[in-house]
Write a protein that holds these residues in place. Sequence first.
Motif, PDB file in Angstrom:
ATOM      1  N   SER A 107      32.848 -11.029  -0.890  1.00  6.94           N
ATOM      2  CA  SER A 107      33.720 -12.196  -0.850  1.00  6.94           C
ATOM      3  C   SER A 107      33.152 -13.253  -1.791  1.00  6.94           C
ATOM      4  O   SER A 107      32.689 -12.924  -2.878  1.00  6.94           O
ATOM      5  CB  SER A 107      33.842 -12.707   0.591  1.00  6.94           C
ATOM      6  OG  SER A 107      34.785 -13.759   0.681  1.00  6.94           O
ATOM      7  N   ALA A 111      34.400 -19.482   0.848  1.00 11.41           N
ATOM      8  CA  ALA A 111      35.563 -18.892   1.514  1.00 11.41           C
ATOM      9  C   ALA A 111      35.800 -19.523   2.882  1.00 11.41           C
ATOM     10  O   ALA A 111      36.927 -19.532   3.375  1.00 11.41           O
ATOM     11  CB  ALA A 111      35.393 -17.387   1.644  1.00 11.41           C
ATOM     12  N   GLY A 112      34.748 -20.037   3.480  1.00 13.86           N
ATOM     13  CA  GLY A 112      34.904 -20.684   4.785  1.00 13.86           C
ATOM     14  C   GLY A 112      35.674 -21.981   4.702  1.00 13.86           C
ATOM     15  O   GLY A 112      36.379 -22.362   5.642  1.00 13.86           O
ATOM     16  N   SER A 113      35.566 -22.691   3.571  1.00 14.89           N
ATOM     17  CA  SER A 113      36.287 -23.963   3.409  1.00 14.89           C
ATOM     18  C   SER A 113      37.684 -23.750   2.858  1.00 14.89           C
ATOM     19  O   SER A 113      38.598 -24.530   3.140  1.00 14.89           O
ATOM     20  CB  SER A 113      35.499 -24.887   2.473  1.00 14.89           C
ATOM     21  OG  SER A 113      35.375 -24.310   1.184  1.00 14.89           O
ATOM     22  N   ALA A 114      37.846 -22.678   2.076  1.00 21.88           N
ATOM     23  CA  ALA A 114      39.157 -22.237   1.591  1.00 21.88           C
ATOM     24  C   ALA A 114      39.940 -23.331   0.875  1.00 21.88           C
ATOM     25  O   ALA A 114      41.030 -23.713   1.280  1.00 21.88           O
ATOM     26  CB  ALA A 114      39.975 -21.656   2.752  1.00 21.88           C
ATOM     27  N   LYS A 122      40.459 -15.350  -0.428  1.00 16.54           N
ATOM     28  CA  LYS A 122      39.217 -14.796   0.108  1.00 16.54           C
ATOM     29  C   LYS A 122      39.150 -14.986   1.617  1.00 16.54           C
ATOM     30  O   LYS A 122      38.750 -14.067   2.353  1.00 16.54           O
ATOM     31  CB  LYS A 122      38.011 -15.450  -0.565  1.00 16.54           C
ATOM     32  CG  LYS A 122      37.824 -15.100  -2.032  1.00 16.54           C
ATOM     33  CD  LYS A 122      37.515 -13.617  -2.217  1.00 16.54           C
ATOM     34  CE  LYS A 122      37.140 -13.301  -3.651  1.00 16.54           C
ATOM     35  NZ  LYS A 122      36.904 -11.858  -3.869  1.00 16.54           N
ATOM     36  N   ARG A 123      39.526 -16.157   2.081  1.00 14.34           N
ATOM     37  CA  ARG A 123      39.489 -16.423   3.523  1.00 14.34           C
ATOM     38  C   ARG A 123      40.492 -15.532   4.267  1.00 14.34           C
ATOM     39  O   ARG A 123      40.187 -14.995   5.337  1.00 14.34           O
ATOM     40  CB  ARG A 123      39.799 -17.889   3.796  1.00 14.34           C
ATOM     41  CG  ARG A 123      39.694 -18.272   5.267  1.00 14.34           C
ATOM     42  CD  ARG A 123      39.808 -19.750   5.463  1.00 14.34           C
ATOM     43  NE  ARG A 123      39.644 -20.122   6.862  1.00 14.34           N
ATOM     44  CZ  ARG A 123      39.590 -21.366   7.308  1.00 14.34           C
ATOM     45  NH1 ARG A 123      39.675 -22.369   6.445  1.00 14.34           N
ATOM     46  NH2 ARG A 123      39.451 -21.627   8.580  1.00 14.34           N
ATOM     47  N   LYS A 124      41.678 -15.387   3.704  1.00 15.93           N
ATOM     48  CA  LYS A 124      42.695 -14.522   4.304  1.00 15.93           C
ATOM     49  C   LYS A 124      42.191 -13.085   4.384  1.00 15.93           C
ATOM     50  O   LYS A 124      42.382 -12.390   5.395  1.00 15.93           O
ATOM     51  CB  LYS A 124      43.972 -14.592   3.458  1.00 15.93           C
ATOM     52  CG  LYS A 124      45.102 -13.693   3.924  1.00 15.93           C
ATOM     53  CD  LYS A 124      46.291 -13.830   2.971  1.00 15.93           C
ATOM     54  CE  LYS A 124      47.421 -12.881   3.318  1.00 15.93           C
ATOM     55  NZ  LYS A 124      48.556 -12.994   2.356  1.00 15.93           N
ATOM     56  N   GLU A 126      38.988 -12.094   4.437  1.00 15.45           N
ATOM     57  CA  GLU A 126      37.922 -12.051   5.435  1.00 15.45           C
ATOM     58  C   GLU A 126      38.498 -12.009   6.849  1.00 15.45           C
ATOM     59  O   GLU A 126      38.001 -11.282   7.716  1.00 15.45           O
ATOM     60  CB  GLU A 126      37.015 -13.267   5.298  1.00 15.45           C
ATOM     61  CG  GLU A 126      36.121 -13.256   4.074  1.00 15.45           C
ATOM     62  CD  GLU A 126      35.137 -14.417   4.083  1.00 15.45           C
ATOM     63  OE1 GLU A 126      35.134 -15.192   5.069  1.00 15.45           O
ATOM     64  OE2 GLU A 126      34.360 -14.545   3.114  1.00 15.45           O
ATOM     65  N   ALA A 127      39.540 -12.803   7.090  1.00 16.49           N
ATOM     66  CA  ALA A 127      40.146 -12.847   8.425  1.00 16.49           C
ATOM     67  C   ALA A 127      40.723 -11.487   8.798  1.00 16.49           C
ATOM     68  O   ALA A 127      40.584 -11.031   9.944  1.00 16.49           O
ATOM     69  CB  ALA A 127      41.232 -13.916   8.463  1.00 16.49           C
ATOM     70  N   ARG A 140      28.904 -13.280   0.880  1.00 16.42           N
ATOM     71  CA  ARG A 140      29.458 -14.411   0.137  1.00 16.42           C
ATOM     72  C   ARG A 140      28.463 -14.938  -0.902  1.00 16.42           C
ATOM     73  O   ARG A 140      27.780 -15.943  -0.675  1.00 16.42           O
ATOM     74  CB  ARG A 140      29.811 -15.555   1.082  1.00 16.42           C
ATOM     75  CG  ARG A 140      30.995 -15.346   1.992  1.00 16.42           C
ATOM     76  CD  ARG A 140      31.156 -16.580   2.846  1.00 16.42           C
ATOM     77  NE  ARG A 140      32.281 -16.514   3.771  1.00 16.42           N
ATOM     78  CZ  ARG A 140      32.502 -17.419   4.728  1.00 16.42           C
ATOM     79  NH1 ARG A 140      31.662 -18.444   4.856  1.00 16.42           N
ATOM     80  NH2 ARG A 140      33.535 -17.297   5.526  1.00 16.42           N
TER      81      ARG A 140
END
Length: 202
Positions: A107, A111-114, A122-124, A126-127, A140
Amino acid sequence: MPIAFIAGATGYTGQAMLEELARVPSQWKPRPHARQPGKVDGAVVCDPRDVGKLTEGMRGCDAVVQLIGTVRARFDEGDYDAIDYGTTVALGEAARAAGVPRLLLLSSVGAGSARGKYLLAKRKTEAWVAESGLEYTIVRPSMIVGEGRRTMQVLSVLTYAMPAFRGIEVHDLARVFLRALERRDDVKNQILEGKSLWRLIG
């Protein structure tokens, strides 16, 4: 000997991953994936969104390492859903169908802050992985540096004091994935970013 299905084996990080697996003594054996024939010896050749062919190609594997992502040359096009998200979903669905229990995902830091289309994708991605039912490890890194990436190397020097944003040499990143494969219990359902990522190769 456990087998890792290496998606994106012809890419920048994928090539480094194959080189490390050939160079470093390991219990893991790679099964590379390529989009086109003739790129990597012994590769499973198919479209990375073809779930059926991916399923057949990864039967007998013990983990999937997903290294496919949007390359810098296509950032402006923003084809993140098709490349970053779409290929990961296909690989995850194939892994479930083939009975492969683990998915390791490349990733990106942030990505955590998106913020922005790239990190939102990236966040999508990962989810989806976290909710897939597969055992997962998400890596990451910040800038991936190495041969042919002079600008990235300069920026990496400037951010060295900040572990989360420090650039990582591509073969070091490959070693992160190799160590993650080998240390299953330590990285089970974990996100590796900053200090936790560097600790694997420290």
